[in-house]
Design a protein around this motif. Sequence first.
Motif, PDB file in Angstrom:
ATOM      1  N   VAL A  34     -14.475   6.739 -13.264  1.00  0.00           N
ATOM      2  CA  VAL A  34     -14.296   7.897 -12.390  1.00  0.00           C
ATOM      3  C   VAL A  34     -14.880   7.547 -11.025  1.00  0.00           C
ATOM      4  O   VAL A  34     -16.027   7.095 -10.931  1.00  0.00           O
ATOM      5  CB  VAL A  34     -14.989   9.156 -12.961  1.00  0.00           C
ATOM      6  N   LEU A  35     -14.079   7.718  -9.997  1.00  0.00           N
ATOM      7  CA  LEU A  35     -14.546   7.578  -8.616  1.00  0.00           C
ATOM      8  C   LEU A  35     -15.005   8.936  -8.139  1.00  0.00           C
ATOM      9  O   LEU A  35     -14.438   9.972  -8.519  1.00  0.00           O
ATOM     10  CB  LEU A  35     -13.420   7.070  -7.718  1.00  0.00           C
ATOM     11  N   GLY A  93      -4.311   0.889  -7.870  1.00  0.00           N
ATOM     12  CA  GLY A  93      -5.767   0.810  -7.772  1.00  0.00           C
ATOM     13  C   GLY A  93      -6.305   0.624  -6.368  1.00  0.00           C
ATOM     14  O   GLY A  93      -7.513   0.635  -6.162  1.00  0.00           O
ATOM     15  N   GLU A  94      -5.423   0.440  -5.361  1.00  0.00           N
ATOM     16  CA  GLU A  94      -5.897   0.316  -3.976  1.00  0.00           C
ATOM     17  C   GLU A  94      -6.540   1.637  -3.547  1.00  0.00           C
ATOM     18  O   GLU A  94      -6.055   2.710  -3.883  1.00  0.00           O
ATOM     19  CB  GLU A  94      -4.741  -0.021  -3.034  1.00  0.00           C
ATOM     20  N   VAL A  95      -7.617   1.515  -2.793  1.00  0.00           N
ATOM     21  CA  VAL A  95      -8.382   2.703  -2.384  1.00  0.00           C
ATOM     22  C   VAL A  95      -8.456   2.763  -0.864  1.00  0.00           C
ATOM     23  O   VAL A  95      -8.662   1.743  -0.202  1.00  0.00           O
ATOM     24  CB  VAL A  95      -9.815   2.664  -2.970  1.00  0.00           C
ATOM     25  N   GLU A 132     -11.963   8.040  10.627  1.00  0.00           N
ATOM     26  CA  GLU A 132     -10.789   7.172  10.612  1.00  0.00           C
ATOM     27  C   GLU A 132     -10.549   6.733   9.167  1.00  0.00           C
ATOM     28  O   GLU A 132     -11.460   6.760   8.340  1.00  0.00           O
ATOM     29  CB  GLU A 132     -11.005   5.928  11.484  1.00  0.00           C
ATOM     30  N   ILE A 133      -9.325   6.318   8.876  1.00  0.00           N
ATOM     31  CA  ILE A 133      -8.970   5.861   7.538  1.00  0.00           C
ATOM     32  C   ILE A 133      -9.166   4.349   7.462  1.00  0.00           C
ATOM     33  O   ILE A 133      -8.738   3.610   8.344  1.00  0.00           O
ATOM     34  CB  ILE A 133      -7.517   6.233   7.203  1.00  0.00           C
ATOM     35  N   SER A 134      -9.806   3.916   6.373  1.00  0.00           N
ATOM     36  CA  SER A 134     -10.024   2.495   6.136  1.00  0.00           C
ATOM     37  C   SER A 134      -9.611   2.144   4.716  1.00  0.00           C
ATOM     38  O   SER A 134      -9.774   2.952   3.792  1.00  0.00           O
ATOM     39  CB  SER A 134     -11.497   2.125   6.320  1.00  0.00           C
ATOM     40  N   ALA A 135      -9.078   0.934   4.540  1.00  0.00           N
ATOM     41  CA  ALA A 135      -8.766   0.413   3.210  1.00  0.00           C
ATOM     42  C   ALA A 135     -10.013  -0.264   2.660  1.00  0.00           C
ATOM     43  O   ALA A 135     -10.741  -0.928   3.390  1.00  0.00           O
ATOM     44  CB  ALA A 135      -7.615  -0.580   3.298  1.00  0.00           C
TER      45      ALA A 135
END
Length: 196
Positions: free
Chosen positions: A51-52, A92-94, A106-109
């Motif tokens: 669980v994240l 599974g990429e977050v 901001e959005i980050s991988a």
Amino acid sequence: AYVAGGDPRDLWYGTSHVALAPVAGGASRPLTAALDRNVTSPRFTPDGRAVLFLLEDRGNRHLARVPVEGGSVERVVEGERDVTAFDVAPGGEVVVLEASVHQPPEISAVAGSALRRLTRVNDEFLKTIALGRVERFQATSRDGTVVDGFLTLPPGHVPGRRVPTILRIHGGPADQYSTAFELQWQVLAGHAQRLA
């Protein structure tokens, strides 16, 4: 997976934790009850093995993971930052929505233990303003409790030079000031620069 509270008598002041409820019914099982930190936004990993969730800790908010069988909490994204949201792809990429004291959200991988910034929506805005430096500090209360705080200095502040001061107190522990970008702090510090 859900956020469970503590004793109802504690209301806002009890620490929350991640718990699992069986789909078929039955007793729930806490996963992070031993963790003395508030948590939010639990979400299963695509393989269902962990669980994240978001973990609040001393002015930061991190992305963390705990196995569904129980065990140690792992911080996936940590450091001096405030992660306000995240999403997980079927593979599974977050990605995370994160901010710091000098960077609006901001959005980050997430790539292992590193972040790769994907958006730059605030870059143009930041080019038009002068930011004050934000410093973290600690103070010790009368009972010996260490309390974290943040000091926002006027843009271009010269060390040793006196400036007007505004004290913004957050009583806690229901929430926290954080390492997120605080535009209000910057506006107040900018005005203090003019008054100095």
